[in-house]
Design a protein around this motif. Structure first.
Motif, PDB file in Angstrom:
ATOM      1  N   SER A  59      27.735  37.450  35.206  1.00 45.45           N
ATOM      2  CA  SER A  59      28.151  36.125  34.745  1.00 45.45           C
ATOM      3  C   SER A  59      29.647  36.085  34.429  1.00 45.45           C
ATOM      4  CB  SER A  59      27.337  35.715  33.505  1.00 45.45           C
ATOM      5  OG  SER A  59      27.670  36.520  32.382  1.00 45.45           O
ATOM      6  N   LEU A  60      30.229  37.238  34.125  1.00 41.72           N
ATOM      7  CA  LEU A  60      31.666  37.303  33.844  1.00 41.72           C
ATOM      8  C   LEU A  60      32.496  37.013  35.091  1.00 41.72           C
ATOM      9  CD1 LEU A  60      31.729  40.563  31.661  1.00 41.72           C
ATOM     10  CD2 LEU A  60      31.614  38.193  30.861  1.00 41.72           C
ATOM     11  N   PHE A  61      31.877  37.201  36.265  1.00 44.25           N
ATOM     12  CA  PHE A  61      32.608  37.042  37.520  1.00 44.25           C
ATOM     13  C   PHE A  61      32.333  35.706  38.197  1.00 44.25           C
ATOM     14  CE2 PHE A  61      32.047  41.621  36.902  1.00 44.25           C
ATOM     15  CZ  PHE A  61      33.367  42.043  36.976  1.00 44.25           C
ATOM     16  N   LEU A  62      31.614  34.803  37.523  1.00 45.10           N
ATOM     17  CA  LEU A  62      31.357  33.485  38.112  1.00 45.10           C
ATOM     18  C   LEU A  62      32.656  32.750  38.465  1.00 45.10           C
ATOM     19  CD1 LEU A  62      28.302  32.271  35.983  1.00 45.10           C
ATOM     20  CD2 LEU A  62      28.303  32.829  38.430  1.00 45.10           C
ATOM     21  N   PRO A  63      33.725  32.858  37.653  1.00 43.34           N
ATOM     22  CA  PRO A  63      34.988  32.206  38.042  1.00 43.34           C
ATOM     23  C   PRO A  63      35.719  32.933  39.182  1.00 43.34           C
ATOM     24  CG  PRO A  63      34.845  32.502  35.659  1.00 43.34           C
ATOM     25  CD  PRO A  63      33.783  33.355  36.274  1.00 43.34           C
ATOM     26  N   VAL A  64      35.451  34.239  39.368  1.00 44.84           N
ATOM     27  CA  VAL A  64      36.125  35.037  40.408  1.00 44.84           C
ATOM     28  C   VAL A  64      35.067  35.831  41.183  1.00 44.84           C
ATOM     29  CG1 VAL A  64      38.435  35.221  39.418  1.00 44.84           C
ATOM     30  CG2 VAL A  64      36.625  36.712  38.581  1.00 44.84           C
ATOM     31  N   PRO A  65      34.247  35.170  41.985  1.00 42.22           N
ATOM     32  CA  PRO A  65      33.068  35.805  42.570  1.00 42.22           C
ATOM     33  C   PRO A  65      33.345  37.018  43.451  1.00 42.22           C
ATOM     34  CG  PRO A  65      33.455  33.625  43.519  1.00 42.22           C
ATOM     35  CD  PRO A  65      34.339  33.740  42.337  1.00 42.22           C
ATOM     36  N   TYR A  66      34.390  36.985  44.300  1.00 43.55           N
ATOM     37  CA  TYR A  66      34.569  38.138  45.192  1.00 43.55           C
ATOM     38  C   TYR A  66      34.985  39.392  44.419  1.00 43.55           C
ATOM     39  CZ  TYR A  66      35.395  40.963  49.281  1.00 43.55           C
ATOM     40  OH  TYR A  66      35.312  41.982  50.206  1.00 43.55           O
ATOM     41  N   THR A  67      35.667  39.206  43.316  1.00 44.76           N
ATOM     42  CA  THR A  67      35.954  40.357  42.449  1.00 44.76           C
ATOM     43  C   THR A  67      34.649  40.977  41.975  1.00 44.76           C
ATOM     44  OG1 THR A  67      38.021  39.351  41.698  1.00 44.76           O
ATOM     45  CG2 THR A  67      37.114  41.127  40.332  1.00 44.76           C
ATOM     46  N   GLY A  68      33.662  40.125  41.685  1.00 48.32           N
ATOM     47  CA  GLY A  68      32.338  40.613  41.293  1.00 48.32           C
ATOM     48  C   GLY A  68      31.685  41.423  42.394  1.00 48.32           C
ATOM     49  N   PHE A  69      31.804  40.960  43.638  1.00 52.26           N
ATOM     50  CA  PHE A  69      31.243  41.714  44.765  1.00 52.26           C
ATOM     51  C   PHE A  69      31.895  43.090  44.882  1.00 52.26           C
ATOM     52  CE2 PHE A  69      29.630  37.579  46.042  1.00 52.26           C
ATOM     53  CZ  PHE A  69      28.468  37.874  46.749  1.00 52.26           C
ATOM     54  N   ILE A  70      33.192  43.142  44.705  1.00 54.18           N
ATOM     55  CA  ILE A  70      33.913  44.422  44.791  1.00 54.18           C
ATOM     56  C   ILE A  70      33.437  45.384  43.700  1.00 54.18           C
ATOM     57  CG2 ILE A  70      36.174  45.541  44.555  1.00 54.18           C
ATOM     58  CD1 ILE A  70      37.401  42.988  45.782  1.00 54.18           C
ATOM     59  N   VAL A  71      33.321  44.868  42.481  1.00 58.43           N
ATOM     60  CA  VAL A  71      32.879  45.707  41.355  1.00 58.43           C
ATOM     61  C   VAL A  71      31.461  46.220  41.604  1.00 58.43           C
ATOM     62  CG1 VAL A  71      32.287  45.710  38.898  1.00 58.43           C
ATOM     63  CG2 VAL A  71      34.400  44.608  39.677  1.00 58.43           C
ATOM     64  N   MET A  72      30.580  45.362  42.092  1.00 62.25           N
ATOM     65  CA  MET A  72      29.192  45.780  42.358  1.00 62.25           C
ATOM     66  C   MET A  72      29.133  46.826  43.474  1.00 62.25           C
ATOM     67  SD  MET A  72      27.891  44.158  39.994  1.00 62.25           S
ATOM     68  CE  MET A  72      28.553  42.825  38.971  1.00 62.25           C
ATOM     69  N   ALA A  73      30.019  46.708  44.454  1.00 66.39           N
ATOM     70  CA  ALA A  73      30.079  47.705  45.529  1.00 66.39           C
ATOM     71  C   ALA A  73      30.499  49.066  44.985  1.00 66.39           C
ATOM     72  CB  ALA A  73      31.053  47.238  46.615  1.00 66.39           C
ATOM     73  N   VAL A  74      31.486  49.074  44.118  1.00 64.51           N
ATOM     74  CA  VAL A  74      31.970  50.339  43.544  1.00 64.51           C
ATOM     75  C   VAL A  74      30.894  50.997  42.680  1.00 64.51           C
ATOM     76  CG1 VAL A  74      33.644  51.375  41.964  1.00 64.51           C
ATOM     77  CG2 VAL A  74      34.394  49.655  43.625  1.00 64.51           C
ATOM     78  N   LEU A  75      30.221  50.205  41.864  1.00 62.79           N
ATOM     79  CA  LEU A  75      29.159  50.759  41.015  1.00 62.79           C
ATOM     80  C   LEU A  75      28.040  51.366  41.859  1.00 62.79           C
ATOM     81  CD1 LEU A  75      28.904  47.976  38.269  1.00 62.79           C
ATOM     82  CD2 LEU A  75      29.861  50.273  38.016  1.00 62.79           C
ATOM     83  N   THR A  76      27.633  50.644  42.914  1.00 66.12           N
ATOM     84  CA  THR A  76      26.573  51.149  43.786  1.00 66.12           C
ATOM     85  C   THR A  76      26.999  52.432  44.489  1.00 66.12           C
ATOM     86  OG1 THR A  76      25.876  48.866  44.187  1.00 66.12           O
ATOM     87  CG2 THR A  76      24.967  50.544  45.632  1.00 66.12           C
ATOM     88  N   LEU A  77      28.264  52.510  44.857  1.00 66.19           N
ATOM     89  CA  LEU A  77      28.785  53.691  45.544  1.00 66.19           C
ATOM     90  C   LEU A  77      28.564  54.965  44.734  1.00 66.19           C
ATOM     91  CD1 LEU A  77      30.404  54.837  47.945  1.00 66.19           C
ATOM     92  CD2 LEU A  77      32.489  54.334  46.644  1.00 66.19           C
TER      93      LEU A  77
END
Length: 424
Positions: A181-199
């Motif tokens: 929910s913190l990334f709702l204003p900046v969604p693609y940043t959220g995608f990047i963060v989720m990719a790094v965590l999954t990695l």
């Protein structure tokens, strides 16, 4: 005689210890499971529960519910096949790094790459395709990681280890959505963060697990005769397995019927927008997470102590049914908080004991990853059928119809668990 006895009891790297062989709780396994599941499940539910629905709403606001339902359907089909094939191949993997490590590491890398492409989707078909490819790699993590419980845990510790896995699941499931929910204003940043965590999910779990070599593990050659055992649904002595599978499917459908549309329930049913919407997404997720974590700490060990799996799971299903019904009676924001508290307690108890129950209904320990992958398919199925059923109900009677639907599915799941015979 003593020497022979010691040799007979020597535990090979691919064998599951019995209660006598495992004197202490497997702390290393527990930590690896907790870390691994947080880092794949948190990003996954952050994506499908928050960031992707927002993405779809921007792409096609008029058909957002139908697109989410279609995406979920495609994901279930892909996940079903991936769970069977990847789980079975993991069971049969011989390598210097063990059976599970190669799969969870490769899955983490592939999943992270898929997320980055997913975030750049600008059409509905790109969203659906990205999710489907993502599920292929995600299940390389999921099925082998769950199988670690069966690989390395004796029966007397399975409730507790299931609790640890559930603790990680709760942190990932609810913390992931709150974090997203913190990334709702900046969604693609959220995608990047989720990719790094999954990695980091598979590699960190693998480092902690330190699987031993399975290069000398005997593997039966696949023939037409034994293909079903190794690569398909189990058929022999599997009634309890299927009761657990469909019971799990019903309860997960109940959960995702609401959580899969949480964002739309808050915007279109409760009528929240802007900063208040973001606050409630975070607050609901935190309530679900805290209640689930508290129950995770106690439910699994209690199940080990009383020697029962079914009773806690059935009671948890009842709580999920009651909590799911609460928002039907009002459109005030507080009803979603009450829902979160009751369902959080139920899901915490359910997830804490469910994995232990699943392991004890397995038809054959040799195909643990494949069969646990099939049981995990119920999670994927719930994530599909929940939104599909909800979309149909919304089209007929509106959002209010979601809640009795979820209640009914939770009751059905609990009833199916009652009929399991070989587990108390």
């Amino acid at each position: 005689m003593d020497v022979k006895s010691n040799i007979d009891q020597k535990l090979l790297p691919w064998q599951t210890p019995n209660d006598d062989q495992q004197k202490k709780f497997p702390v290393r396994t527990a930590i690896a499971l907790g870390v691994g599941v947080v880092l794949w499940l948190g990003p996954y539910l952050a994506l499908v529960g928050v960031l992707v629905p927002q993405q779809v709403a921007k792409i096609n606001p008029g058909q957002k519910t139908e697109i989410i339902a279609l995406m979920s359907t495609c994901a279930m089909i892909v996940s079903t096949i991936a769970n069977i094939v990847e789980g079975a191949l993991s069971d049969r993997t011989r390598s210097r790094w063990g059976r599970r490590t190669p799969w969870i590491v490769l899955g983490s890398v592939g999943t992270a790459i898929c997320i980055l492409f997913w975030g750049k989707s600008v059409t509905a078909w790109q969203v659906i395709l990205s999710d489907s490819i993502y599920m292929i790699f995600l299940n390389m993590i999921v099925a082998p990681l769950i199988a670690v419980i069966a690989d390395r845990t004796s029966p007397k510790y399975r409730g507790t280890i299931s609790s640890v896995y559930a603790l990680g699941s709760a942190a990932g499931q609810y913390g992931g959505q709150a974090f997203a929910s913190l990334f709702l204003p900046v969604p693609y940043t959220g995608f990047i963060v989720m990719a790094v965590l999954t990695l980091f999910s598979g590699p960190l779990a693998a480092i902690i697990l330190r699987e031993k070599s399975t290069k000398d593990m005997p593997v039966e050659k696949v023939t037409i005769k034994n293909f079903s055992q190794n690569f398909a649904f189990p058929t022999k002595g599997a009634m309890d397995f299927y009761l657990a599978l469909f019971g799990k499917l019903a309860i997960q459908t109940a959960s995702f019927a609401i959580s899969g549309y949480q964002l739309y329930i808050l915007t279109d049913y409760i009528k929240l927008h802007g900063g208040k919407l973001q606050s409630y997404v975070t607050l609901i997720s935190m309530i679900l997470m805290v209640t689930a974590i508290v129950l995770c700490i106690f439910a699994g060990p209690l199940s080990d102590k009383i020697g029962k799996r079914k009773v806690p799971v059935i009671f948890a299903g009842g709580l999920i049914a009651v909590g799911s019904l609460v928002p039907m009676f009002s459109t005030k924001p507080w009803v979603m908080l009450a829902y979160a508290a009751i369902v959080g307690i139920g899901m915490g108890m359910y997830n804490s004991v469910d994995q232990a129950l699943n392991i004890e209904v397995l038809p054959d320990p040799k195909t643990a990853a494949k069969d646990l992958g099939l049981l995990n398919m119920a999670n994927n199925g719930g994530q599909v059928f929940g939104p599909i059923f909800s979309a149909a109900i919304i089209g007929i009677v509106g959002y209010r119809g979601i809640f009795p639907l979820a209640c009914a599915m939770a009751v059905i799941g609990s009833v199916l668990i009652i009929f399991i015979k070989k587990v108390k």
